[in-house]
Design an enzyme around this catalytic site. Structure first.
Site, PDB file in Angstrom:
ATOM      1  N   HIS A   1       0.837  -1.190   0.000  1.00 43.40           N
ATOM      2  CA  HIS A   1       0.000   0.000   0.000  1.00 43.40           C
ATOM      3  C   HIS A   1       0.877   1.247   0.000  1.00 43.40           C
ATOM      4  CE1 HIS A   1       0.903  -0.417   4.359  1.00 43.40           C
ATOM      5  NE2 HIS A   1       0.961   0.911   4.283  1.00 43.40           N
TER       6      HIS A   1
ATOM      7  N   SER B   1       0.758   4.921   2.001  1.00 45.20           N
ATOM      8  CA  SER B   1       0.079   5.572   3.122  1.00 45.20           C
ATOM      9  C   SER B   1      -0.378   6.981   2.768  1.00 45.20           C
ATOM     10  CB  SER B   1       1.001   5.633   4.339  1.00 45.20           C
ATOM     11  OG  SER B   1       1.258   4.344   4.843  1.00 45.20           O
TER      12      SER B   1
ATOM     13  N   HIS C   1       5.399   6.196  -0.941  1.00 45.60           N
ATOM     14  CA  HIS C   1       6.176   5.031  -1.345  1.00 45.60           C
ATOM     15  C   HIS C   1       5.413   3.739  -1.101  1.00 45.60           C
ATOM     16  CE1 HIS C   1       6.949   5.681   2.936  1.00 45.60           C
ATOM     17  NE2 HIS C   1       7.141   4.359   3.023  1.00 45.60           N
TER      18      HIS C   1
END
Length: 265
Positions: A120, A122, A208
């Site tokens: 994922h 954030s 990232h």
């Protein structure tokens, strides 16, 4: 160098778009002024009964042995639910093939590195919500996400991260295009955080996709020569330019063991 901290979550839990009907906002009183609630005697509920209902407002257990020895950034308390807003990434076979090359190479420098189970990007820090705030919080998020269109981003720059406490280190792929769209999303998420008196995201964030992590601060071993070699692997990987260009279709919120999806237009 430490960049934007990241809080990792396990992949446990199930998709759950439903919640109870509680609408209490932060700061609301539990009863109206002038009303005196009758005292009630409360008896402790046996553990054998509590364990039958893992989705109740007590929240998930705090057992570090179940998540690789990671330590919570805040203590677990009854009724508190760790909450995180993010863009999910569904890893395809080719992406996992790249990771199968990157991770063993990084492990020659830091053998304790392990692959992330889910991927994922954030959009928030990890924050604490009371159980009765979850539904209003998610509704506020959904209202702010309705105007956002789907977009493409590229994440192809290898970078080393730690969490704020320097108790965990991550190898990630930093976003190199699509940064402005992520900033717009964070701006709206931050507005919701402010409504609920919660911590907003980091200033000048580095968006990232985390690939692997380990306990402890391993920046010294991973930055420098190792980082250069990992970047060379990414740059030389077949079809990396296409592989690491991702279509963002939804924002997701995880609160405790509940997941809430917010599709983009």
């Amino acid at each position: 160098m430490s960049a934007a901290p990241l809080v990792g979550y396990s992949s446990s839990g199930s998709e759950d778009e439903s919640e109870d009907g509680m609408r209490t906002r932060p700061g609301d009183g539990s009863h109206r002024r002038g009303q005196s609630p009758l005292p009630r005697q409360r008896f402790p509920v046996p553990d054998s009964v509590l364990n039958m209902f893992p989705g109740t407002e007590e929240g998930p257990e705090d057992d570090s042995t179940k998540h690789g020895g990671r330590v919570r950034t805040f203590p677990h308390e009854r009724g508190n639910w760790a909450t995180h807003v993010y863009v999910p990434y569904e890893a395809k076979e080719e992406f996992l093939d790249l990771l199968d090359v990157l991770l063993p190479h990084a492990q020659t420098y830091v053998p304790r590195l392990v692959r992330m189970k889910v991927f994922h990007l954030s959009l928030s820090q990890s924050v604490v919500l009371r159980h009765h705030w979850i539904l209003p919080f998610v509704q506020a998020l959904k209202a702010r996400m309705t105007s956002f269109h789907r977009f493409f981003f590229t994440a192809n720059q290898v970078k080393i991260y730690t969490n704020q406490e320097k108790t965990r280190t991550f190898i990630g792929l930093e976003v190199t295009s699509g940064h402005a769209q992520f900033l717009d999303l964070v701006s709206e998420v931050d507005r919701v955080m402010e409504e609920f008196n919660l911590t907003t995201f980091y200033q000048d964030p580095s968006f990232h996709l985390s690939l692997a992590w380990c306990v402890g601060d391993a920046r010294l071993q991973l930055e420098g020569q190792c980082l250069q070699e990992l970047q060379a692997i990414v740059d030389g990987f077949e079809d990396a330019e296409v592989l690491l260009r991702v279509h963002t279709e939804q924002v997701r919120c995880k609160s405790g063991n509940k997941f809430f999806s917010m599709p983009l237009k």
